[in-house]
Design a protein around this motif. Structure first.
Motif: not given
Lengths: 497, 568
Positions: A405, A412-413, A396-397, A400-403, A416, A393-394, A408-409, A419
């Motif tokens: 996207y 995130l995928i 990603f945060i 995302i502050k640098e944009g 999964v 999360l750290y 990050i997408t 997992m």
């Protein structure tokens, strides 16, 4: 280029941890030769004592904010360097603790094993302080030298030999790339120290830095440079694999941070694209390939590549916060990965196999080991309330502050996807019934390592604030980096207005 | 103790799980005792919470705030409003009853209770989080215990294609078969659940991160974000940012709700899970979806919610009808209840989509009511399974002779599930239907037909379980006689019927949570307020017509600026 080597005693103080460890290394060698009948566990305990003494020095430095530079800025000791040194020394001590049982498998040179491990640690400590291209090359090769031997340590085992050879050939190739890159950069700029370089985007400098990045990418195992990882991790003695999967990555990231955030700070738009590409490739490729693995060491090897991809997200953010996130993530990764490898060592000692299928019913055979493995794998996957989740999360945060996207997408995928293969191991441990229901026992030192891993993973996950404070304080020298826009508190609209 | 009630409710199960680690499986009574007492502490505190919550004051109460990370802007910010309070109570009741339902677990009982307690604590944590980070934290934390509970203590389902009905014909409902790729093993169900929920959870996380970034406040605090976050009118990818965030958050959380077509993990999961897990899964885990949508999308993006909620209104029809028909054709007790749950969750979406005071209150009460009703049904399906080791409806029958108590309770459970007057489900259903009628008449007609459908499949299941000729194979089955076995059912029946007869406090509590929310979203305030209860709030906004106090306020008036407040 001339150096004025006027070293005062106060300057030498900056080298105290390295000096302590060097002396201790010599001590271990002498003890090993002088008392050949000494049980090798004593040697392990001796090495750990030395590492703990070094750790004490480092913690003292960190608390008292000792910092400075030596040898014309070739060697810097700032809080970031201290962080990485603590990281390296701590992981080395844990790896030695985890090796005690495993070393019995070696027919020869049991004492030298500890010497080589500590020697690599010394090299990596210099790496995390390296502030110019020469010391980078020397310290990197110094630390890798120990690993070349360690990887092939099981002399009767063909897989280990293959691993050693593969690692050596590719490692030397990477060293060649590094040397070539350094010479190109030096030829373009006439400077070696990162902070002195006045770069312009000439083809020579670009190619030079690409080559240096390739060599460091080899160290961390990012995707186009990863091909040695699965076989080497698979064949190497498991404690060495654990070591190889953690400490060199930390040291290499220390150098990457210095190169990208100091030497190349003004070229951020160019290298962001490079890092985004490498990060996406690392995560996606490694996570997909990991699904097919049948051997737990190979699975963890691919998972390690994917984790590096995750860390590179923070590097691509290119901000102080990204830097903090990287260090925090590495800390979480240290405990989870080392813990997972400790479980692998313990299980393979008991049942003599690293196949994932042989983890069937581990939940019944050893509830403690199975639970620990569950915690470590879930932390690697990024499930709350474990350290890996906060780390992801750290990062990603920060990103995302640098944009970033897309990155990050993809990240995130990939959570999964990862997992799935982590849960496959969980399934084998908990849901499948054991083929052989005899209990799996675990030795005292291994238990200690697993406990340290569990404690780290849970404490960082549940109460991360002190660790976040630590990493944030450790990177204050990067405060001049572009601040993510969102940190600047915008003027709030007046309440109720 | 009062102001710390939330901490007791949340941390008692965690403390119980920690204590259980130290106990050995060789002392089963001690293990159960610890689990039950942890759940009991949680239950007592949540009953206190429910009755100490002041609906006149409204808003978030029992607030606890601990800074967790300054740099990331995260704090453990707990608090409940009128929507969270009943759901916390429902979770605590289901955890407490679930522990008694699983009283006879022999295999690794300690581990079972540990994961059950963690699962319940995580769901409770979501219901009281006022921080987006912790909302996600607890949400994601509830997934892994589900995996282990399903995988370790669950049961395989008979393969669909091998199932035949009484005439020996192959089954027609191959729908489930197709969606499950031919696999009905518990491992498959567990893995599907984890991957499905994680995949959609990361979508929601993306939404949360976007809110965090574009709000620019460096905080995850919902209360701050809803006041100060300005996410509207930022053009992105040919649409606006708030719509993208809304879609991510809505579908991310709707998957656990489960909204058609994201439901397919749910009935499989129900079928594989042990009884207590199914109860928590259907009772409260599914409500995490609705609740998180309300907390995140409704609170932070009210304007977008008003614009986008028709999506839910369309999809909920499919939920209701599809779930109902599959439940009718399913031949497995737990599939019937599982699809019935996913069908009933469509009603909640309908209540949410209509966005007025009555329908949204109805939706929240429905979540509470459904938790009790479906909890009962799963508990009894679990009992029947424990006795007969089958969930195959065609092969069962005539069990009412063997288990009169269970069959009696089952009738009550079915009545509650259908929404008979006298149960709290009736109140919820009537509120959803009346509240939504003006805006979505078609959906309301579908919903009413759905009730008929519910009646059909539940009566069908009741008949094939308890009446008709008995299969002699199951003549050894016996009733729930001991107090431990009867207690959970009696508790749930008492709650369901008790609130069905005396719903006023529940209604007041829920209204106090729903009112400010709807006022924010629709800019409409309720026209009718009774003099007591919520009167205090309405006085501050509009003059109340006191001589006309209708029961149902579905004639809203537009909000006009109050001259007495003046300008700031």
């Amino acid at each position: 280029m001339t150096f004025t080597l006027t070293l005062s005693f106060a300057d030498l103080l900056l080298l105290l941890p390295e000096i302590v460890l060097t002396c201790w290394l010599c001590l271990v060698v002498i003890v090993d030769f002088a008392f050949p009948r000494l049980p090798k566990e004593q040697l392990a305990i001796l090495s750990i004592t030395g590492l703990l003494a070094t750790l004490g020095c480092l913690v003292w430095f960190d608390v008292t904010h000792v910092s400075g530079a030596l040898f014309g800025n070739m060697f810097v000791l700032d809080r970031m360097a201290i962080f990485f040194k603590i990281f390296i020394v701590g992981s080395t001590a844990l790896v030695i603790l985890a090796s005690i049982q495993y070393v019995e498998r070696f027919r020869f040179f049991r004492g030298e094993y500890y010497v080589l491990v500590v020697m690599s640690a010394l090299g990596m400590m210099f790496m995390s302080s390296a502030n110019d291209l020469l010391s980078l090359f020397v310290s990197l090769e110094f630390s890798t030298l120990g690993f070349y031997i360690l990887v092939g340590y099981l002399r009767e085992d063909l897989a280990s030999n293959e691993a050693g050879l593969k690692f050596f050939i590719l490692g030397v190739f990477a060293a060649g790339l590094l040397a070539y890159g350094i010479s190109l950069v030096y030829g373009e700029t006439g400077k070696l120290v990162f902070s002195d370089m006045n770069l312009s985007a000439t083809p020579g400098a670009i190619i030079g830095f690409l080559l240096i990045f390739a060599a460091l990418g080899f160290k961390i195992g990012a995707v186009p440079f990863h091909s040695w990882i699965p076989d080497t991790y698979h064949g190497a003695p498991t404690p060495v694999t654990a070591y190889l999967s953690i400490a060199p990555k930390g040291a290499a990231f220390a150098i990457l941070l210095r190169i990208f955030f100091v030497a190349l700070a003004s070229f951020k738009p160019m290298w962001v694209i490079l890092l985004v590409a490498v990060s996406i490739l690392s995560m996606t490729y490694a996570n997909i390939v990991a699904i097919a693995q049948r051997n737990i060491k190979r699975l963890l090897a691919y998972s390690g590549i994917a984790q590096v991809g995750n860390v590179l997200i923070g590097l691509a953010a290119g901000t102080k916060m990204g830097n903090d996130a990287i260090m925090f993530y590495l800390l979480a990764y240290l405990f989870a990965n080392l813990g997972a490898f400790a479980v692998v060592i313990a299980v393979s000692h008991a049942i003599g196999s690293d196949d994932i299928d042989d983890y069937n019913g581990l939940g019944r055979r050893s509830p403690f080991l199975a639970f620990s493995m569950l915690v470590f794998l879930l932390s690697l996957a990024g499930v709350p309330p474990l350290a890996g989740f906060i780390g992801k999360l750290y990062i990603f945060i920060a990103a995302i502050k640098e944009g970033l996207y897309t990155l990050i997408t993809v990240g995130l995928i990939n959570i999964v996807i990862s997992m799935y293969y982590y849960m496959i191991v969980v399934k084998k441990m908990y849901i499948n019934e054991p083929t052989n229901p005899s209990p799996v026992t675990i030795s005292g030192p291994m238990k200690a390592v697993v406990y340290v891993g569990l404690a780290g993973t849970l404490v960082i996950g549940i109460y991360p604030q002190p660790f976040i404070d630590w990493v944030v304080g450790a990177t204050l020298m990067f405060s001049n980096l572009p601040v993510p826009s969102a940190i600047v508190t915008p003027s709030l609209p007046p309440f109720g207005g | 103790m009062g102001e710390y009630a939330l901490l007791y409710i949340l941390f008692a199960p965690f403390a119980g799980a920690l204590a259980l680690i130290l106990v050995s499986n060789r002392q089963p009574m001690l293990v159960r005792g610890i689990a039950a007492s942890a759940a009991f502490v949680s239950l007592v505190a949540s009953i206190y919470l429910f009755y100490a919550y002041d609906p006149v004051k409204g808003g978030f109460q029992f607030i606890q705030k601990f800074e967790w990370s300054r740099q990331l802007g995260i704090s453990l910010h707990l608090g409940v409003d009128g929507i969270g309070t009943p759901l916390v109570l429902a979770s605590a009741i289901l955890l407490f009853t679930g522990i008694f339902v699983s009283w006879h677990i022999r295999d690794r009982a300690k581990e079972f209770y540990i994961w059950l307690l963690i699962l319940a604590a995580a769901t409770i944590g979501v219901f009281m989080s006022l921080d987006l980070f912790f909302l996600y934290f607890f949400y994601e934390m509830s997934v892994i215990p589900m995996y282990l509970l399903l995988g370790m203590w669950g049961s395989h389902t008979k393969r669909y294609l091998e199932m035949t009905d009484t005439e020996g014909l192959k089954l027609r409902d191959s729908v489930g078969y197709i969606f499950n790729f031919g696999s009905n093993s518990k491992e498959y169900a567990a893995m599907k659940l984890v991957l499905f929920l994680s995949a959609f959870a990361v979508a929601a996380l993306m939404g949360i991160l976007l809110i965090y970034k574009y709000a620019g406040l460096n905080t995850f605090d919902i209360l701050v974000l809803r006041e100060h976050a300005n996410l509207m009118n930022i053009p992105v990818l040919g649409t606006t940012l708030d719509k993208i965030i809304w879609v991510l958050v809505f579908f991310g959380f709707a998957s656990i709700a489960p909204l058609w077509p994201l439901h397919s993990w749910s009935p499989v999961g129900h079928a594989a899970a042990p009884a207590a897990t199914s109860m928590l899964h259907a009772g409260v885990l599914m409500k995490l979806g609705h609740f998180s949508i309300i907390r995140v999308a409704f609170e932070i993006l009210p304007e977008t919610t008003r614009e986008m909620m028709p999506i839910a209104a369309v999809l909920c029809m499919f939920s209701i009808v599809y779930g109902g028909f599959v439940a009718f054709y399913a031949k497995d007790t737990k599939y019937v209840i599982g699809y019935s749950s996913s069908s009933h969750m469509g009603y909640v979406f309908l209540g949410m989509a209509a966005l007025n005071y009555i329908s949204l209150s109805g939706a929240v009460i429905y979540m509470f009511a459904h938790a009790m009703a479906t909890g009962m049904l799963f508990a009894m399906a679990g009992w029947v399974y424990d006795q007969t080791h089958t969930r195959d409806l065609p092969s069962l029958g005539g069990l009412s002779n063997k288990m009169p108590f269970i069959s009696g309770c089952f009738v009550v459970g079915c009545m509650a599930s259908i929404g008979m007057p006298g149960t709290v489900n009736f109140i919820a259903e009537i509120m959803i239907i009346v509240g939504s009628w003006e805006k979505y008449p078609l959906q309301v007609i579908v919903a009413v037909l759905g009730i008929v459908l519910t009646m059909a499949y539940l009566f069908k299941m009741m008949r094939s379980l308890f009446y008709g000729p008995m299969n002699q194979q199951y003549s050894h089955a016996h009733d729930a006689v001991s107090a431990v076995d009867r207690l959970p059912l009696l508790v749930m029946i008492a709650v369901s019927v008790g609130f069905g007869i005396f719903p006023m406090h529940l209604y007041d509590v829920v209204r106090s949570g729903v009112d400010p929310l709807i006022a924010r979203i629709t800019h409409v305030v309720p026209v009718a307020q009774s003099g007591d209860g919520l009167g205090a709030k309405s006085e501050a906004t509009i003059p109340v017509v006191r001589d006309h106090v209708p029961l149902v306020a579905n004639n809203p008036v537009a909000l006009t600026p109050d001259p007495s407040r003046g300008h700031e």
